[in-house]
Design a protein around this motif. Structure first.
Motif, PDB file in Angstrom:
ATOM      1  N   ASN B 140       0.816  -1.216   0.000  1.00 21.72           N
ATOM      2  CA  ASN B 140       0.000   0.000   0.000  1.00 21.72           C
ATOM      3  C   ASN B 140       0.850   1.267   0.000  1.00 21.72           C
ATOM      4  N   GLU B 141       0.610   2.096  -1.024  1.00 15.46           N
ATOM      5  CA  GLU B 141       1.464   3.253  -1.219  1.00 15.46           C
ATOM      6  C   GLU B 141       1.232   4.327  -0.171  1.00 15.46           C
ATOM      7  N   ALA B 142      -0.004   4.427   0.318  1.00 11.80           N
ATOM      8  CA  ALA B 142      -0.297   5.498   1.268  1.00 11.80           C
ATOM      9  C   ALA B 142       0.539   5.303   2.530  1.00 11.80           C
ATOM     10  N   CYS B 143       0.598   4.074   3.022  1.00  8.91           N
ATOM     11  CA  CYS B 143       1.373   3.792   4.234  1.00  8.91           C
ATOM     12  C   CYS B 143       2.838   4.099   4.005  1.00  8.91           C
ATOM     13  N   VAL B 144       3.368   3.580   2.889  1.00  6.28           N
ATOM     14  CA  VAL B 144       4.800   3.731   2.653  1.00  6.28           C
ATOM     15  C   VAL B 144       5.173   5.194   2.468  1.00  6.28           C
ATOM     16  N   THR B 145       4.360   5.924   1.690  1.00  5.06           N
ATOM     17  CA  THR B 145       4.775   7.292   1.396  1.00  5.06           C
ATOM     18  C   THR B 145       4.648   8.199   2.623  1.00  5.06           C
ATOM     19  N   ILE B 146       3.666   7.916   3.486  1.00  4.53           N
ATOM     20  CA  ILE B 146       3.586   8.711   4.718  1.00  4.53           C
ATOM     21  C   ILE B 146       4.880   8.562   5.503  1.00  4.53           C
ATOM     22  N   MET B 147       5.338   7.310   5.607  1.00  2.00           N
ATOM     23  CA  MET B 147       6.563   7.076   6.366  1.00  2.00           C
ATOM     24  C   MET B 147       7.764   7.695   5.668  1.00  2.00           C
ATOM     25  N   LEU B 148       7.777   7.584   4.337  1.00  2.00           N
ATOM     26  CA  LEU B 148       8.902   8.161   3.600  1.00  2.00           C
ATOM     27  C   LEU B 148       8.957   9.680   3.786  1.00  2.00           C
ATOM     28  N   ASN B 149       7.787  10.306   3.962  1.00  4.18           N
ATOM     29  CA  ASN B 149       7.799  11.747   4.226  1.00  4.18           C
ATOM     30  C   ASN B 149       8.600  12.062   5.472  1.00  4.18           C
ATOM     31  N   TYR B 150       8.355  11.289   6.523  1.00  5.62           N
ATOM     32  CA  TYR B 150       9.088  11.546   7.764  1.00  5.62           C
ATOM     33  C   TYR B 150      10.571  11.291   7.568  1.00  5.62           C
ATOM     34  N   VAL B 151      10.875  10.220   6.841  1.00  3.82           N
ATOM     35  CA  VAL B 151      12.289   9.930   6.595  1.00  3.82           C
ATOM     36  C   VAL B 151      12.913  11.074   5.815  1.00  3.82           C
ATOM     37  N   ALA B 152      12.183  11.586   4.808  1.00 11.16           N
ATOM     38  CA  ALA B 152      12.731  12.669   3.991  1.00 11.16           C
ATOM     39  C   ALA B 152      12.989  13.905   4.840  1.00 11.16           C
ATOM     40  N   ILE B 153      12.048  14.202   5.723  1.00 14.05           N
ATOM     41  CA  ILE B 153      12.222  15.400   6.549  1.00 14.05           C
ATOM     42  C   ILE B 153      13.414  15.223   7.487  1.00 14.05           C
ATOM     43  N   SER B 154      13.533  14.038   8.100  1.00 15.71           N
ATOM     44  CA  SER B 154      14.673  13.792   8.969  1.00 15.71           C
ATOM     45  C   SER B 154      15.981  13.870   8.195  1.00 15.71           C
ATOM     46  N   LEU B 155      15.969  13.326   7.009  1.00 16.61           N
ATOM     47  CA  LEU B 155      17.185  13.302   6.191  1.00 16.61           C
ATOM     48  C   LEU B 155      17.639  14.711   5.838  1.00 16.61           C
ATOM     49  N   THR B 156      16.703  15.540   5.377  1.00 19.69           N
ATOM     50  CA  THR B 156      17.079  16.910   5.034  1.00 19.69           C
ATOM     51  C   THR B 156      17.487  17.668   6.292  1.00 19.69           C
ATOM     52  N   ASP B 157      16.815  17.373   7.383  1.00 21.85           N
ATOM     53  CA  ASP B 157      17.181  17.967   8.667  1.00 21.85           C
ATOM     54  C   ASP B 157      18.635  17.693   9.005  1.00 21.85           C
ATOM     55  N   PHE B 158      18.998  16.447   8.817  1.00 23.88           N
ATOM     56  CA  PHE B 158      20.370  16.049   9.105  1.00 23.88           C
ATOM     57  C   PHE B 158      21.333  16.817   8.225  1.00 23.88           C
ATOM     58  N   LEU B 159      21.022  16.878   6.929  1.00 24.29           N
ATOM     59  CA  LEU B 159      21.928  17.531   5.993  1.00 24.29           C
ATOM     60  C   LEU B 159      22.103  19.000   6.329  1.00 24.29           C
ATOM     61  N   LEU B 160      21.008  19.679   6.657  1.00 23.83           N
ATOM     62  CA  LEU B 160      21.137  21.119   6.861  1.00 23.83           C
ATOM     63  C   LEU B 160      21.709  21.439   8.242  1.00 23.83           C
ATOM     64  N   ASN B 161      21.724  20.452   9.130  1.00 21.79           N
ATOM     65  CA  ASN B 161      22.344  20.693  10.427  1.00 21.79           C
ATOM     66  C   ASN B 161      23.808  20.293  10.446  1.00 21.79           C
ATOM     67  N   ASN B 162      24.209  19.425   9.515  1.00 23.42           N
ATOM     68  CA  ASN B 162      25.571  18.928   9.562  1.00 23.42           C
ATOM     69  C   ASN B 162      26.332  19.203   8.283  1.00 23.42           C
ATOM     70  N   THR B 163      26.175  18.299   7.309  1.00 23.47           N
ATOM     71  CA  THR B 163      27.006  18.377   6.107  1.00 23.47           C
ATOM     72  C   THR B 163      26.920  19.732   5.427  1.00 23.47           C
TER      73      THR B 163
END
Lengths: 313, 360, 513
Positions: B140-163
């Motif tokens: 089910n795409e709805a479940c996966v993409t909701i979770m991927l949104n959080y992962v994406a936000i965390s990932l960009t968060d990491f990048l803009l705080n560190n690298t």
């Protein structure tokens, strides 16, 4: 500070307490997802219902000074919202995701609007007049700090979660109601031909899942904390849904999934002051859920392929 | 496609009724809150269209909503519920931004396409995760993409705080080079840029792809009957994956336009669910592409007009944000406003098959 | 005898088809009553109405003297009134155990639990009675996924009896059974009749009908034809009533011109969800300009064979060659590029996209080719022109290709499929699976002629059909499929022995071997 000291500071026994308090709202939200998943409905509206639950919990508690009433109103409101969703979904064939999306948006902006018009404030609302859900303290544990930290100081709803999860499990797997409910989710035609009122079961499941989400909201604003903040659900509804996927819609497994989320959240919070990037820790449960979900589907596929094979005798 | 004309016009009437009811409800609530509803509506309109800044802000919103709405429309057509556009927007924005401040100065005609292409590629790859899981494993795409949104936000968060941190007080990346910025429209002091033309191009691109290419032909078939597609030699899973990736690329482009057109750098949580408004625009018109620009403009109008209204009359903007999703629910439930039923009540027609169960 | 069911003047309209048109039906207590008719005659719909699954548009149902259609009549009421139905597709929850499936909807509960907790022990006790009484062996603890088709059917029957069914409707129960299993079933049914149960037996297999029934009702194209006593009629007369005219269809077959081998199937193994449908090592070939018919009872691997050749199903072992090239496990698109055209067995599933215009459907397989598209851009005008042409050529009514495919009648919808496949350029092998299933007689003849015409044009044809008539009238050679293996191969000549063919279809094997 070297790495080991930080680890030592993060992983103390009080982490267990943190983990449990962080898990409980997710577990309640997760039960919302679990029940609706059992009738094959993916209910993403938990987030929105939680927001309403939060707000009305605070509002009623503030107005009447009764936390019991506040919790009841939140639960009732959750049931009302999901009953409306059931109407739209079952009668007017509205896509369930569209419904969930809209309810979530209404939850966020609607509570903000109510906050602004009723309390004439924005951002958050704190007041002494808000009566929280009482905490259960075991005075006989006062002398043993470890046990006290492990077992004391939880709010009433945090203890309540255990019977709720077990009750839902029992209802789903051991009762007449649950057998019929699950048959609706697993094979709708089989249910129809057994004379089961499919839409009635779906309605019941949705309303009950709304009640769980409403309780999650009330707990979040009155048990977990004692205030209302805009967007305070903070994705817990979605975490609950993820944990549901993790546990394959079985309430017991799903609750364990929620504890994993709670654990990673509290570890992430504890890492922040040390300047360690905590984003990866927050990410882990989501990534893990996606992997678990994919793995279970792939395993089922392999199993099916085997049973379909024409090569075996 | 060759739908009954009467059916179509009655659908329009139903939508109109939904609008009217929402507007009346809104007016009643405003009045109950002790404000003048007419004044509020006027200020809303004024705040969205009158004056360079107001109009520019509407355009600024319109750009994002139209791009995301077009992207969403693609996946909606194959019944892929792409909640992941928010994540694509973040990832796309981050990877549009990165070459902008990492690479040495270049002329605009190189750096702008380069940045946007990077963002689109990142968006496409990111959405391919959900697309592939759906296409090959039917997860089910709805479940996966909701979770991927959080992962994406965390990932960009990491990048803009560190690298890629700017090492300033706020969590943000450095600014992109001046050449990479899209020129602003003559609507200063608003932040509307020539990304408007990109948005319009994207819309026509999506329209063309959907209705005039073999890819669009296949994707329209995949939505309705994937097993039919297999049998006539259309690889339905590749089409699903391709559509989702295209949609993700456009989502990334939307993020890129925000960076190069509006902000200039990646600021933590800059999007604040703005991708969802694009989805709303698409849902508002039930994925009718012809009406999409109109509906995007409407959503943009409620976004900026709401601010104007709040500023001048004190009616909270959040009220508008609440009414818009309610309106969308009304439109989704448009059978509720079946005005024809009133006439039909008098002559009892035989009901046509309420088919429960399999075909004969 | 007491009349327990009466259905009068029943009308039922589905979106595009009138399934039942003023039909009637009645039942006497303690009889086995067969309801026969061709595919699409409305038998199943009629019985699903009796079981409360469909609301009727008009008419009345009288159960034991009471008009039940005065109130809302649902499956729930039907069950309460002692009507039980075993559907053609089993209505079982695969993830649950047999026991849970049987009790679903009328579960015994533990004492003192306020009808909440299920009492599995009591359920087991109660079910044991039916198992022993009718000798129906089932494993109560197994999950339904893990049991055989025959057992699933027994589960369904027990399920109906457990709910207290006095009237048991069986919808084509023998279609999925082996002959031995079918005989067992008949014994069970006879037992039940002795116990005073009333049984409705839906079928189109006349032999079985003659063997088991007391009375027979005939339906044709949604209409009620007649009801007769089994003792007063012969099988030939029944066939005549069912088909509706004396002359059996007989398309004049053109003699084959033997050419080179086009399709070669070498010892393939194909997986399937159903045990009996798994293909376990079959080999044959089809030559240019001939029709090879695949005969067999439904569900013996015909669908799987077709899908494997068309690139829609995995082949686990063996090889398929089309025009000398290996197409094993190639995608449907690649197989089509090698010259396959394919009439899928179910037009509502794989054959057509009902929500699109019929022009779209007609050219879906060729959309990549010039002149219908160029560099990925579709040329709608050319598509419409071609669709008009084919609409004329294949006599599709209404002609206008901008009609929605789902709105056409079964026969015309099937002609769209035929037009798509036979109109395609570069075809050299036609795979026709059940090409005339469930359509009216006029169009059956038309489509059969088209297939024969394709053969004359030099196309190799593999005709998979459950309709023996169709095989006999079109095929030059016949292979018989039984439980995924070839049990016989024979040349279709004037003096072909139908008895022998039937014997092979029941797994008897080639007598000459």
């Amino acid at each position: 500070m070297d790495f080991m000291t930080i680890i030592g500071n993060v992983f103390t026994y009080s982490l267990v307490h943190d983990m449990i308090t962080a898990s409980v709202p997710i577990i309640l939200a997760c039960m919302c997802a679990v029940i609706s998943r059992q009738v094959n409905i993916i209910n993403i509206a938990a987030e929105g219902i939680i927001m309403f639950g939060c707000f009305f919990g605070v509002l009623v508690s503030y107005m009447t000074g009764s936390w019991v009433l506040a919790v009841l109103v939140s639960v009732g409101l959750g049931m009302l919202i999901s009953a409306f969703m059931a109407l739209a979904y079952l009668k007017y064939n509205v896509n369930i995701f569209v419904l969930g999306l809209c309810v979530n948006m209404i939850g966020t902006s609607g509570t903000r609007f109510l906050l602004q018009t009723i309390f004439k404030t924005s951002g958050n609302f704190v007041s002494d007049k808000i009566v929280p859900i009482p905490r259960v303290n075991f005075s006989f544990l006062d002398n043993i700090p470890v046990l006290k930290s492990l077992f004391s100081g939880y709010s009433f709803t945090e203890w309540l979660v255990i019977p709720i999860v077990i009750f839902i499990w029992f209802m789903l797997y051991k009762s007449v109601w649950g057998l019929r409910l699950r048959s609706v989710g697993l094979n709708e035609m089989a249910a129809v031909t057994s004379g089961i009122d499919v839409n009635g079961k779906k309605l019941a499941a949705l309303v009950l899942s709304g009640a769980c989400a409403g309780l999650a909201g009330a707990h979040l604003s009155l048990g977990y904390s004692c205030l209302f903040i805009e967007n305070m659900s903070g994705g817990r509804g979605f975490m609950g849904m993820a944990a549901m996927q993790f546990g394959g819609a079985n309430p017991l497994w799903a609750a364990i999934g929620c504890v994993v989320f709670g654990f990673s959240n509290s570890v992430a919070n504890r890492l922040t002051p040390y300047g360690i990037p905590n984003q990866f820790v927050t990410m882990i449960p989501y990534v893990a859920t996606i992997i678990v979900l994919s793995a279970s589907v792939v395993l089922a596929m392999i199993k099916r392929r085997k049973s379909e094979s024409a090569l075996k005798a | 496609m060759s739908e009954n004309k009467a059916e179509k016009s009655s659908a329009v009437i139903r939508i109109a009724i939904a609008f009217a009811i929402s507007a009346i409800a809104l007016a009643i609530i405003i009045t109950l809150c002790g404000h003048n509803a007419l004044d509020a509506f006027y200020q809303m309109f004024y705040g969205a269209f009158i004056g360079k800044f107001n109009f520019g802000s509407t355009i600024e919103n319109f750009i994002l909503i139209l791009i995301v709405g077009s992207a969403y429309s693609l996946t909606k057509r194959i019944n892929y519920f792409n909640i992941g556009l928010e994540g694509c927007l973040y990832i796309g924005a981050m990877f549009t931004c990165a070459p902008g401040f990492l690479l040495p100065d270049m002329p605009p005609w190189i750096i702008i396409p380069l940045c946007l292409a990077c963002g689109m590629a990142a968006g496409a790859i990111w959405s391919a995760i959900g697309g592939a899981l759906k296409a090959f494993f039917n997860i089910n795409e709805a479940c996966v993409t909701i979770m991927l949104n959080y992962v994406a936000i965390s990932l960009t968060d990491f990048l803009l705080n560190n690298t890629w941190s700017a090492h300033s007080a706020a969590p943000e990346t450095p600014h992109v080079q001046a050449n990479a910025m899209l020129p602003k429209l003559p609507l200063a002091p608003s932040r509307a840029s020539v990304a408007l033309f990109i948005a319009i191009a994207v819309f026509f691109f999506v329209w063309f792809v959907t209705f005039h290419t073999t890819f669009g032909f296949k994707l329209r078939h995949v939505a309705d009957n994937p097993r039919f597609c297999e049998a006539v030699g259309i690889h339905s899973n590749l089409i699903v994956l391709g559509t989702v990736m295209l949609s993700g690329a456009l989502g990334g482009l939307a993020g890129g336009c925000q960076i190069l057109g509006v902000y200039g750098n990646f600021i933590q949580n800059f999007s604040l669910n703005s991708a969802f408004y694009g989805m709303l625009a698409c849902l508002l018109v039930k994925n009718n592409l012809k009406l999409l620009p109109l509906s995007a403009l409407f959503i943009a109008f409620t976004r900026t007009g709401g601010s104007g209204m709040e500023y001048y009359t004190g009616v909270p903007k959040s009220l508008i944000d609440t009414v818009v999703p309610i309106l969308i629910l009304f439109i989704a439930m448009d059978q509720m406003f079946d005005y024809k039923r009133f006439f039909r009540i008098f002559k009892r027609k035989p009901k046509t098959g309420s088919a429960v169960g399999s075909k004969q | 005898m007491e009349k327990i069911v009466e259905m009068n003047n029943i009308h039922k309209q589905f979106p595009y088809v009138k399934a039942v048109d003023g039909a009637r039906f009645d039942l006497y207590k303690g009889e086995i009553h067969s309801l026969i008719g061709e595919n699409g005659a409305g038998k199943s719909t009629m019985m699903k109405i009796l079981y409360g699954m469909y609301e009727i548009d008009d008419g009345e149902i009288i159960l034991s003297g009471e008009r039940v259609t005065d109130h809302k009549y649902t499956t729930h009421t039907a069950i309460e009134r002692g009507v039980g139905m075993v559907h053609q597709e089993f209505m079982l929850v695969k993830e649950m155990t047999v026991l849970e499936n049987i009790i679903l909807g009328s579960e015994p509960t533990k004492k003192g639990s306020r009808n909440v907790a299920i009492d599995f022990e009591a359920a087991r006790e109660k079910i044991k009675f039916y198992i022993e009484n009718y000798h129906m062996a089932v494993h109560l603890e197994k999950k339904v996924t893990n049991i055989s088709v025959g057992e699933m059917q027994r589960v369904e029957i027990i399920k109906a009896l457990y709910r207290g069914a006095d009237i048991l409707i069986l919808d084509e129960p023998t279609a999925v059974l082996t002959p031995q299993e079918a005989d067992q079933l008949f014994e069970i049914l006879n037992e039940m009749r002795k116990d005073g149960k009333t049984i409705v037996f839906i079928s189109h297999k006349l032999k079985e009908v003659m063997k088991i029934s007391d009375r027979v009702s005939v339906m044709r194209a949604g209409k009620y034809i007649t009801t007769v006593k089994q003792s007063e009629i012969t099988m030939e007369e029944l066939a005549e009533l069912m088909i509706g005219r004396k002359v059996f269809l007989n398309t004049k077959r053109t003699p084959p011109k033997e050419g080179e081998v086009v399709l070669e199937v070498k010892n393939i193994f194909v997986p399937s969800e159903r045990e009996l449908s798994k293909i376990r090592g079959i080999s044959f070939n089809v030559r240019k300009g001939e029709v090879v018919g695949v005969a067999g009872v439904d569900g013996n691997g015909q669908s799987e064979l077709g899908e494997a050749i068309a690139g829609l199903r995995r082949v686990e072992k063996g090889q398929i060659l089309l025009g000398g090239e290996d197409i094993t496990n190639k995608s449907a698109l690649q197989v089509r590029r090698n010259g396959l055209v394919h009439i899928p067995e179910d037009r509502n599933d794989r054959g057509l996209n009902g929500t699109h215009t019929f022009a779209d459907n007609m050219l879906a397989a060729e959309i990549r080719n010039h002149p219908y598209s160029r560099l990925g851009v579709v040329n709608s005008k050319k598509i419409m022109e071609e669709a008009w042409k084919r609409s004329e050529k294949f006599d599709i009514r209404p002609r206008d290709p901008s009609n929605i495919a789902g709105s056409l009648s079964g026969g015309n919808a099937q002609k769209i499929v035929v037009a798509r496949e036979l109109g395609a350029a570069g075809k050299r092998f036609l795979l026709a699976a059940q090409p005339t299933r469930g359509i009216d007689i006029g169009n059956i003849e038309g489509i059969r002629k088209m297939i024969d015409q394709a053969k004359v044009e030099g196309v190799a044809v593999l005709l998979i059909s459950a309709d023996l008539d169709e095989i006999m009238s079109l095929a030059d050679r016949i292979i018989v499929l039984y439980e995924g293996r070839i049990t016989g191969e024979l040349v279709n000549e004037e003096w072909i022995d139908e008895g022998k063919l039937g014997y092979m279809m029941m797994g008897g094997g080639d007598k000459n071997e």
